[in-house]
Design a protein around this motif. Structure first.
Motif, mmCIF file in Angstrom:
data_model
loop_
_atom_site.group_PDB
_atom_site.id
_atom_site.type_symbol
_atom_site.label_atom_id
_atom_site.label_comp_id
_atom_site.label_asym_id
_atom_site.label_seq_id
_atom_site.Cartn_x
_atom_site.Cartn_y
_atom_site.Cartn_z
ATOM 1 N N ARG A 240 0.832 -1.200 0.000
ATOM 2 C CA ARG A 240 0.000 0.000 0.000
ATOM 3 C C ARG A 240 0.866 1.249 0.000
ATOM 4 N N LEU A 241 0.305 2.332 -0.507
ATOM 5 C CA LEU A 241 0.995 3.621 -0.425
ATOM 6 C C LEU A 241 1.252 3.984 1.034
ATOM 7 N N HIS A 242 2.346 4.677 1.271
ATOM 8 C CA HIS A 242 2.693 5.094 2.637
ATOM 9 C C HIS A 242 3.350 6.467 2.586
ATOM 10 N N ILE A 243 2.722 7.438 3.219
ATOM 11 C CA ILE A 243 3.276 8.792 3.329
ATOM 12 C C ILE A 243 3.378 9.147 4.799
ATOM 13 N N GLY A 244 4.577 9.484 5.246
ATOM 14 C CA GLY A 244 4.795 9.893 6.625
ATOM 15 C C GLY A 244 5.064 11.390 6.700
ATOM 16 N N LEU A 245 4.446 12.037 7.661
ATOM 17 C CA LEU A 245 4.608 13.483 7.839
ATOM 18 C C LEU A 245 5.021 13.785 9.279
ATOM 19 N N HIS A 246 5.512 15.011 9.478
ATOM 20 C CA HIS A 246 5.840 15.470 10.828
ATOM 21 C C HIS A 246 5.438 16.938 10.933
ATOM 22 N N HIS A 247 4.718 17.252 11.992
ATOM 23 C CA HIS A 247 4.151 18.597 12.141
ATOM 24 C C HIS A 247 5.193 19.696 12.019
ATOM 25 N N ASP A 248 6.377 19.511 12.609
ATOM 26 C CA ASP A 248 7.390 20.564 12.632
ATOM 27 C C ASP A 248 8.358 20.490 11.457
ATOM 28 N N ASN A 249 8.184 19.545 10.570
ATOM 29 C CA ASN A 249 9.065 19.391 9.422
ATOM 30 C C ASN A 249 8.227 19.376 8.144
ATOM 31 N N ILE A 250 8.261 18.262 7.422
ATOM 32 C CA ILE A 250 7.416 18.148 6.228
ATOM 33 C C ILE A 250 6.011 17.780 6.683
ATOM 34 N N ASN A 251 5.080 18.694 6.505
ATOM 35 C CA ASN A 251 3.714 18.451 6.971
ATOM 36 C C ASN A 251 2.677 18.530 5.857
ATOM 37 N N HIS A 252 3.135 18.509 4.606
ATOM 38 C CA HIS A 252 2.202 18.662 3.490
ATOM 39 C C HIS A 252 2.827 18.043 2.239
ATOM 40 N N MET A 253 2.199 17.004 1.693
ATOM 41 C CA MET A 253 2.644 16.388 0.445
ATOM 42 C C MET A 253 1.465 16.214 -0.497
ATOM 43 N N HIS A 254 1.770 16.183 -1.785
ATOM 44 C CA HIS A 254 0.753 15.916 -2.802
ATOM 45 C C HIS A 254 1.111 14.629 -3.534
ATOM 46 N N LEU A 255 0.081 13.877 -3.874
ATOM 47 C CA LEU A 255 0.209 12.609 -4.578
ATOM 48 C C LEU A 255 -0.576 12.714 -5.877
ATOM 49 N N MET A 256 0.024 12.270 -6.994
ATOM 50 C CA MET A 256 -0.630 12.427 -8.293
ATOM 51 C C MET A 256 -0.073 11.419 -9.299
ATOM 52 N N LEU A 257 -0.698 11.347 -10.471
ATOM 53 C CA LEU A 257 -0.179 10.546 -11.563
ATOM 54 C C LEU A 257 0.943 11.304 -12.260
ATOM 55 N N PRO A 258 2.028 10.641 -12.621
ATOM 56 C CA PRO A 258 3.080 11.303 -13.394
ATOM 57 C C PRO A 258 2.707 11.373 -14.876
ATOM 58 N N SER A 259 3.408 12.219 -15.603
ATOM 59 C CA SER A 259 3.219 12.279 -17.054
ATOM 60 C C SER A 259 3.869 11.052 -17.691
ATOM 61 N N ALA A 260 3.637 10.867 -18.976
ATOM 62 C CA ALA A 260 4.236 9.743 -19.701
ATOM 63 C C ALA A 260 5.765 9.834 -19.684
ATOM 64 N N ASP A 261 6.301 11.052 -19.846
ATOM 65 C CA ASP A 261 7.758 11.237 -19.817
ATOM 66 C C ASP A 261 8.322 10.926 -18.446
ATOM 67 N N GLU A 262 7.599 11.333 -17.400
ATOM 68 C CA GLU A 262 8.060 11.054 -16.044
ATOM 69 C C GLU A 262 7.991 9.566 -15.732
ATOM 70 N N THR A 263 6.945 8.895 -16.201
ATOM 71 C CA THR A 263 6.822 7.452 -15.996
ATOM 72 C C THR A 263 7.976 6.708 -16.623
ATOM 73 N N ALA A 264 8.436 7.191 -17.772
ATOM 74 C CA ALA A 264 9.544 6.527 -18.475
ATOM 75 C C ALA A 264 10.837 6.541 -17.657
ATOM 76 N N LEU A 265 10.950 7.463 -16.710
ATOM 77 C CA LEU A 265 12.168 7.562 -15.895
ATOM 78 C C LEU A 265 12.327 6.397 -14.936
ATOM 79 N N VAL A 266 11.240 5.678 -14.641
ATOM 80 C CA VAL A 266 11.319 4.565 -13.687
ATOM 81 C C VAL A 266 10.984 3.220 -14.354
ATOM 82 N N GLN A 267 11.073 3.170 -15.673
ATOM 83 C CA GLN A 267 10.814 1.913 -16.380
ATOM 84 C C GLN A 267 12.075 1.059 -16.428
#
Length: 267
Positions: A240-267
């Motif tokens: 499963r997806l897993h995103i960990g945050l911390h109130h005083d550090n990174i407290n905001h992330m976005h999750l989305m689909l990558p573009s076709a070019d970006e997907t090719a970077l992890v093929q």
């Protein structure tokens, strides 16, 4: 609904464009038969490019095709164009949240109102979001850090109900965190593979690869401009997806689909 058909841009549709416009204006037919379209040329080009990709994609691959990447200052115009010419098929061009992006929040706020899933801390310390469903065997996703540098975690987890504050220490937790931390089965292996940390505005593309002989999680990090890989154990119940945050550090992330070019970077 299926992918848009080429016939939706037939002579009748072009004729309509010369007499009506969502902006209230109209186009004019020139003597050489050209049609004036009252929309941004940039946005129209994005639509045409995506129609071409849909046309050449194999039928089974069309649903996985990421929507076009549109400049922030043109997104409203692009959405208006798509709603006008492709009513009921907006998800094909604008995108929708995939079912495997559904998250269960543990002291976080989750916003799924747009094509990007926003995850924000609602705690005073560690908190997390975990996938509500198991990831497909070749799932690909993109994350953006939308807050300050510091501790945050991006990865996968097997346990659907980990400890609220210590999910990264779960025995089924694998991923990359701040402060040079790489978590493997809930154990921190610092600096593994040359990993550093997350910084504000970082972006990364991740792919779960369960199709080969050795399951693995692959991440391409934009700022660092390199690939990181974590080997995973065989797991019958999936990941499963897993995103960990911390109130005083990174407290905001976005999750989305990558573009076709970006997907090719992890093929």
């Amino acid at each position: 609904a299926g992918p848009p058909r080429g016939s939706q841009f037939d002579d009748e549709m072009w004729a309509q464009a010369t007499t009506t416009s969502p902006a209230g204006g109209g186009g004019d037919d020139s003597d050489d038969g050209c049609v004036s379209i009252d929309f941004s040329a940039y946005c129209f080009g994005k639509v045409v490019d995506h129609l071409r990709l849909l046309a050449i994609a194999r039928e089974g691959d069309r649903s996985a095709l990421a929507p076009p990447q549109v400049r922030a200052d043109q997104r409203d115009n692009f959405a208006r164009l798509v709603r006008y010419y492709f009513p009921g098929q907006e998800d094909t061009f604008i995108g929708a949240v995939p079912s495997h992006f559904a998250l269960s929040g543990f002291n976080v706020k989750i916003d799924t109102s747009k094509a990007e899933v926003a995850v924000c801390s609602a705690a005073t310390a560690h908190c997390c979001a975990v996938g509500a469903v198991v990831l497909p065997h070749k799932a690909v996703w993109k994350v953006k850090v939308k807050s300050d540098s510091g501790w945050g975690l991006v990865g996968v987890i097997g346990n659907a109900n980990p400890d609220t504050h210590w999910s990264y220490k779960d025995s089924t937790s694998y991923g990359w965190a701040g402060s040079n931390q790489v978590w493997l089965a809930g154990t921190n292996i610092k600096n593994r593979g040359g990993w550093g940390t997350w910084e504000a505005n970082d972006e990364a593309i991740l792919r779960l690869d369960l199709g080969g002989t050795k399951p693995r999680l692959i991440m391409w990090h934009k700022r660092i401009s390199r690939i990181f890989t974590i080997g995973l154990p065989e797991r019958q119940d999936g990941w499963r997806l897993h995103i960990g945050l911390h109130h005083d550090n990174i407290n905001h992330m976005h999750l989305m689909l990558p573009s076709a070019d970006e997907t090719a970077l992890v093929q």
